[in-house]
Motif scaffolding. Sequence first.
Motif, short mmCIF file in Angstrom:
data_model
loop_
_atom_site.label_atom_id
_atom_site.label_comp_id
_atom_site.label_asym_id
_atom_site.label_seq_id
_atom_site.Cartn_x
_atom_site.Cartn_y
_atom_site.Cartn_z
N THR A 98 18.28 -34.48 67.82
CA THR A 98 19.21 -34.47 66.71
C THR A 98 19.14 -33.14 65.96
O THR A 98 18.16 -32.45 66.00
CB THR A 98 18.93 -35.61 65.74
N ARG A 99 20.22 -32.89 65.23
CA ARG A 99 20.40 -31.60 64.57
C ARG A 99 19.21 -31.25 63.71
O ARG A 99 18.68 -30.17 63.78
CB ARG A 99 21.66 -31.64 63.71
N SER A 100 18.83 -32.17 62.85
CA SER A 100 17.57 -31.96 62.19
C SER A 100 16.59 -32.33 63.29
O SER A 100 16.87 -33.17 64.10
CB SER A 100 17.45 -32.89 61.02
N TRP A 101 15.47 -31.73 63.36
CA TRP A 101 14.63 -32.07 64.50
C TRP A 101 13.94 -33.38 64.19
O TRP A 101 13.55 -33.66 63.07
CB TRP A 101 13.67 -30.94 64.83
N SER A 419 23.11 -35.23 50.56
CA SER A 419 23.47 -34.41 51.73
C SER A 419 24.87 -33.91 51.49
O SER A 419 25.83 -34.66 51.61
CB SER A 419 23.50 -35.26 53.00
N ASP A 420 25.03 -32.66 51.15
CA ASP A 420 26.37 -32.18 50.82
C ASP A 420 26.74 -30.96 51.63
O ASP A 420 27.85 -30.48 51.56
CB ASP A 420 26.48 -31.88 49.32
N ASP A 421 25.82 -30.46 52.41
CA ASP A 421 26.12 -29.24 53.14
C ASP A 421 25.49 -29.37 54.52
O ASP A 421 24.27 -29.40 54.66
CB ASP A 421 25.52 -28.05 52.38
N PRO A 422 26.34 -29.45 55.56
CA PRO A 422 25.80 -29.66 56.91
C PRO A 422 24.87 -28.53 57.35
O PRO A 422 24.07 -28.70 58.26
CB PRO A 422 27.05 -29.71 57.79
N ILE A 441 11.16 -38.00 47.77
CA ILE A 441 12.59 -37.69 47.79
C ILE A 441 13.37 -38.89 48.33
O ILE A 441 12.95 -39.54 49.28
CB ILE A 441 12.88 -36.41 48.62
N ILE A 442 14.50 -39.16 47.65
CA ILE A 442 15.45 -40.15 48.17
C ILE A 442 16.73 -39.39 48.46
O ILE A 442 17.27 -38.71 47.59
CB ILE A 442 15.72 -41.26 47.13
N LEU A 443 17.18 -39.45 49.70
CA LEU A 443 18.34 -38.67 50.10
C LEU A 443 19.55 -39.58 50.25
O LEU A 443 19.50 -40.59 50.95
CB LEU A 443 18.06 -37.96 51.43
N ILE A 444 20.64 -39.20 49.57
CA ILE A 444 21.89 -39.95 49.74
C ILE A 444 22.72 -39.23 50.79
O ILE A 444 23.03 -38.05 50.65
CB ILE A 444 22.68 -40.04 48.41
N ASP A 445 23.03 -39.94 51.86
CA ASP A 445 23.78 -39.33 52.95
C ASP A 445 25.01 -40.19 53.20
O ASP A 445 24.96 -41.41 53.08
CB ASP A 445 22.89 -39.29 54.19
N HIS A 446 26.13 -39.54 53.57
CA HIS A 446 27.34 -40.32 53.84
C HIS A 446 27.08 -41.32 54.96
O HIS A 446 27.72 -42.34 55.07
CB HIS A 446 28.52 -39.42 54.18
#
Length: 772
Positions: A98-101, A419-422, A441-446
């Motif tokens: 995946t894009r992020s490893w 997550s606002d910038d790919p 950290i809590i990440l909000i992703d679409h």
Amino acid sequence: MASLLKLLPMLHFLFMLPYIVYMGGSSDANGRDDSSHLQMLSSLIPSEDGERRLLLNSYNHAFRGFSAMLTENEASILSGYDEVLSVFPDAVLELHTTRSWDFLEARDSKLWSRISYDHSSADVIIGVIDTGIWPESPSFNDDGIAEIPSKWKGVCMEGSDFNKSHCNRKLIGARYYHNKAFVVKQNETNPTKNRGSPRDIVGHGTHTASIAGGARVANASYYGLAKGTIRGGLPSARIASYKACTLDGCQGSIILKAIDDALKDGVDIISISIGISSIFQSDFLSDPIAIGAFHAEQLGIMVVCSGGNDGPDQYTVVNSAPWIFTVAASTIDRAFESRILLGNNESFEGAAINFSPLSAGKRYPLVFGGDVASSFTPVSDARYFFEDLTGHFKSKCRNCMPGSIDYKKAAGKIVVCVSDDPMVSRRVKKLVVEDAKAKGIILIDHDGENAPMDSGTYPFAQIGQSIGSRLLQYINSTKNPTATVLASEEIRKFKPAPVVASFSSRGPGSLTENILKPDIMAPGVAILASVVPKIDSSYAAPGNKTSLFAIKSGTSMACPHVTGAMAFIKSIHPHWTSSIIKSALMTTASIYNNIGTPLTNSTTDYPSNAHETGVGEIFPTKALDPGLAFETTTDDHLNFLCYYGYKNQLVKSMSRKNFSCPKNPNRDSISNINYPTISIGRLDRDGGPRKIKRFATNLGAPNATYFSSINAPSGLQVKVHPRKLVFTQGMKRASFKLFFDGKEASKGYNYGDIRWFDATHIVRLVFAVNVE
Ligand SMILES: *[C@@H]1O[C@H](CO)[C@@H](O)[C@H](O)[C@H]1NC(C)=O
Ligand SMILES: *[C@@H]1O[C@H](CO)[C@@H](O)[C@H](O)[C@H]1NC(C)=O
Ligand SMILES: *[C@@H]1O[C@H](CO)[C@@H](O)[C@H](O)[C@H]1NC(C)=O
Ligand SMILES: *[C@@H]1O[C@H](CO)[C@@H](O)[C@H](O)[C@H]1NC(C)=O
Ligand SMILES: *[C@@H]1O[C@H](CO)[C@@H](O)[C@H](O)[C@H]1NC(C)=O
Ligand SMILES: *[C@@H]1O[C@H](CO)[C@@H](O)[C@H](O)[C@H]1NC(C)=O
Ligand SMILES: *[C@@H]1O[C@H](CO)[C@@H](O)[C@H](O)[C@H]1NC(C)=O
Ligand SMILES: *[C@@H]1O[C@H](CO)[C@@H](O)[C@H](O)[C@H]1NC(C)=O
Ligand SMILES: *[C@@H]1O[C@H](CO)[C@@H](O)[C@H](O)[C@H]1NC(C)=O
């Protein structure tokens, strides 16, 4: 002017690039020496540049060609030579994690526990072209495996920290390659240093090889998570490892060399979890994997490839030639979730693989990333807004971007990021927050369902938009918002599964829409398999211990599932061709999830379409008895090249035989090659019915009668003739025609299938028709 001319040879030198020169099929499979390639190079390169007359790689076995450092001008001259089919820059291809490893997984998923067989009746050799292999992994233990089959002609190359004793009856071969384009100019006085090795230091190749053909390993887990027995698709399979990639990617010329070697060595199946970036696809003959796989297919060897991780956008699938088995990724019925507890005792589940030390008994201040931005960040960047009317929010803030956080405001707190910038991965945001000494950290992703990220001991959880809105409302609603993020737990029997992974690349193929791609879907989210036991400096491992296994996601992980399934079928039906095995897996794939409803993607409950899932999720045991097969022959593939637009002479050079293109080739005819799916890239609604032909081969009892049923969206008229296929002792093949009429159909892609059935089989032929 004179001085400028003097400079020219130097500029020449500066603009040299590695190129691949492809010269078509090889007429004698026993190979030849490199002299003809060298001669060609010498005729081109001026003698004062003699040192450049160097073949970086030479291809002599299944196909002909070489790679060399050339100027653009030389490349262009070469491409005009009669015997040269294509010349293209030797690009660096990417590994399809995946894009992020990503991370590790476990796999006693329903799919594999259904396979109780473990036939070692027929030997199957799987060639894995990847980052190499870590031979000490228990997945490559050869206990109980018979002697190496005599058909094996490969080698176990020695290198640094790797000698012949590292190969065994399981790991029967290992090769590595020097990227000569970069070492040519180096000082070679110390050849032992950096002398290379088949050894994997990245982990990707070890992971994919153990998924495809690893031995059974009991009690495998990732630091206790996902505990269970792991195994490859065929635990008795032999593995040959070809290290074509390093941390920097995979040089195309080396992948091509590895394919040539694998074919010479005698592998049965090749697995490649690598691809060209979807934005760089130009045509089939400038893609090293497509070229190598074409010649593999001619020799009866199937190449299975990942379709890429550039989803969910359309037209992102790569490795899309019809002679490649192209794999999409799905979730399995196992999820990894981390509980988020708020100060008001509300709780949410986030997707995560973390070993958080935080406990449920304590809460930490909770802040929004935009509210702890440093004062240097422009205000417009630091703030956020969201439109709760639609439920979608667009965050315009640069929250949790490198350099955007005020350490004083963030330290000791749990920070909510969006997550606002790919271009800025979740891993980077995690590092930014961690660096600011925040607690978590809590990440909000679409896409909350995204593959869970492995954050080690750092508290991390990823949530979707709706939970994200509630979390932000909570922060806004109280003076002292607090929260904690707990260690991940494994959720078994997760429903629904499988679901198409959002990162999985989507069809249609950008090179032609007249072949349906991807072909099939297999598990590729959070898959537990073997890795290199090491700890990266940026990774805080529980107890500072290494793990033999890791959970990773990507079509890279889906591809070896299909490779393993093919090996499994081959071991039971050794005489089936790779084309029959591919068809068997495709016509029997499952289109339902574990709650009994049609497969979906990660954001809706609507049935997913064939450009997301291909024909559906692999179902290897069903593929053992498919009833009928749609065999795609080498001639079909040669015709495909003619229809696509390649010149007769070029296709003939690839064919190794007296082949001529059909008269008046055109791209619409591609839909008619005998592929196990049907795609019509453009159906003119006013053009009348389009006729598509297929041959079916009976693999079951000789006397068989199959009846048809058609599933088409309303408006699209599909007729079949004949409606019944009768096979007898002397009649193993039967043909039928389908007529597609789009007059009343809705615009765009219409998906459906025709099913041929008898008392015991259902043979599903999927179609996608684009009505204009
Ligand atoms: C090969 O490697 C193994 C394991 O590292 C080692 O025990 C053995 O001595 C080596 N053999 C040779 C011939 O170098
Ligand atoms: C190569 O290495 C040797 C020994 O280290 C050194 O003497 C020589 O100058 C080096 N040559 C180049 C071109 O760097
Ligand atoms: C697996 O773990 C269990 C309990 O932790 C233990 O009883 C068993 O012997 C282990 N099996 C293997 C093959 O290590
Ligand atoms: C899922 O499918 C729906 C309906 O076709 C589509 O609108 C949505 O964008 C898809 N989601 C993803 C992540 O592909
Ligand atoms: C949360 O739960 C704990 C333990 O059950 C309780 O002591 C506390 O009062 C609760 N807090 C709120 C805000 O409800
Ligand atoms: C936060 O509260 C303020 C004032 O009550 C309101 O104007 C704003 O819309 C709220 N924002 C969110 C994200 O709920
Ligand atoms: C973890 O291991 C690394 C490398 O061995 C060492 O430098 C570090 O101090 C260790 N950390 C802990 C917390 O033990
Ligand atoms: C090749 O095929 C063509 C057409 O089928 C035929 O006319 C020709 O004689 C063949 N050539 C050879 C060398 O077999
Ligand atoms: C198949 O059918 C033919 C003629 O209908 C019959 O002669 C033959 O015995 C049948 N074979 C089998 C295996 O049933």
